[in-house]
Design an enzyme around this catalytic site. Structure first.
Site, PDB file in Angstrom:
ATOM      1  N   LYS A   1      36.031  24.839 -11.133  1.00  0.00           N
ATOM      2  CA  LYS A   1      35.927  25.959 -10.102  1.00  0.00           C
ATOM      3  C   LYS A   1      36.157  27.336 -10.801  1.00  0.00           C
ATOM      4  CE  LYS A   1      37.276  23.184  -6.078  1.00  0.00           C
ATOM      5  NZ  LYS A   1      38.250  22.749  -5.116  1.00  0.00           N
TER       6      LYS A   1
ATOM      7  N   SER B   1      41.654  25.976  -8.188  1.00  0.00           N
ATOM      8  CA  SER B   1      42.614  25.007  -7.728  1.00  0.00           C
ATOM      9  C   SER B   1      41.861  23.657  -6.949  1.00  0.00           C
ATOM     10  CB  SER B   1      43.811  25.665  -6.636  1.00  0.00           C
ATOM     11  OG  SER B   1      44.667  24.651  -6.221  1.00  0.00           O
ATOM     12  N   ASP B   2      42.429  22.485  -7.188  1.00  0.00           N
ATOM     13  CA  ASP B   2      41.760  21.373  -6.309  1.00  0.00           C
ATOM     14  C   ASP B   2      43.120  20.615  -6.055  1.00  0.00           C
ATOM     15  OD1 ASP B   2      39.304  20.361  -5.500  1.00  0.00           O
ATOM     16  OD2 ASP B   2      40.403  18.391  -6.486  1.00  0.00           O
ATOM     17  N   GLN B   3      42.727  19.748  -4.991  1.00  0.00           N
ATOM     18  CA  GLN B   3      44.210  18.974  -4.569  1.00  0.00           C
ATOM     19  C   GLN B   3      43.323  17.402  -4.056  1.00  0.00           C
ATOM     20  OE1 GLN B   3      46.165  19.688  -0.541  1.00  0.00           O
ATOM     21  NE2 GLN B   3      47.808  20.215  -2.085  1.00  0.00           N
TER      22      GLN B   3
ATOM     23  N   GLY C   1      45.662  20.668  -8.771  1.00  0.00           N
ATOM     24  CA  GLY C   1      45.494  21.088  -9.800  1.00  0.00           C
ATOM     25  C   GLY C   1      45.165  22.370  -9.791  1.00  0.00           C
TER      26      GLY C   1
END
Length: 200
Positions: A53, A69-71, A106
């Site tokens: 991203k 960010s990633d979750q 992340g």
């Protein structure tokens, strides 16, 4: 600090968290495929997607600090998806009653001028109270968390679902681990507190 700060997300929740730093920032929507790779672990998935991203936004923005960010949520070692429907949300929350769900967030930081990058993964555990079906149905009707992994919004009425939290930074549960982000910025000599005097 001359570099712009760009959040590679249009999430209103992540934007509200980043506003805590009291610094101007822009947002951009990253166009990435969020599918997991074959045999990819959950930590590897969120770290890779956070970086993807940030990289996607960095391509079109020079001299900027890009935050990606990633979750994902994990239950019994399986990645949870968004429920999308009322029935699925009720089923997820019923399964979670009295159980632990782990969230992995992340975080990636890219300096699009120098090409430097940093990544990390922040874990956070939530322990659900023992819930009745009636309580679950009332909650789902009230907040309709159909686009939320885990079928709840911890920043809202969802707080009533939990017995306790375990983790370093509760901001990570909402989608942006600010303590880790601050540490990463400090690694690049960007001191959020020192910059406050310039914001007046």
């Amino acid at each position: 600090m001359t570099a712009r700060i760009i959040l590679a997300s249009t999430s209103v929740f992540r934007q509200s968290l980043l506003k805590k730093f009291n610094l101007p920032f822009e947002t951009a929507s990253p166009d990435v495929d969020e599918s997991a790779l074959p045999n990819e672990t959950a930590p590897a998935l969120v770290e890779r997607l956070a970086l993807y991203k940030a990289q996607a936004v960095a391509k079109n923005n020079s001299n900027a600090i890009i935050i990606g960010s990633d979750q994902v949520a994990l239950f019994n070692e399986k990645i949870l998806g968004k429920p999308h429907t009322k029935e699925n949300a009720i089923a997820q929350l019923t399964a979670f009653s009295g159980q632990k769900v782990t969230f992995l967030t992340g975080l990636a930081l890219i300096n699009s001028h120098s090409g430097e990058q940093q990544t990390t993964v922040e874990p956070f555990d939530v322990y659900f109270r023992t819930l009745t079906l009636s309580q679950i149905e009332h909650y789902v009707d009230a907040e309709q968390p159909f686009q939320c992994a885990g079928s709840f919004k911890s920043e809202g009425l969802g707080i009533c679902l939990f017995e306790r939290f375990e983790g370093r930074d509760p901001n990570s549960l909402i989608g942006l681990p600010l303590m880790a982000l601050n540490e990463m910025l400090l690694n690049w000599k960007i001191d959020i507190l020192a910059l406050q005097q310039r914001q007046g």
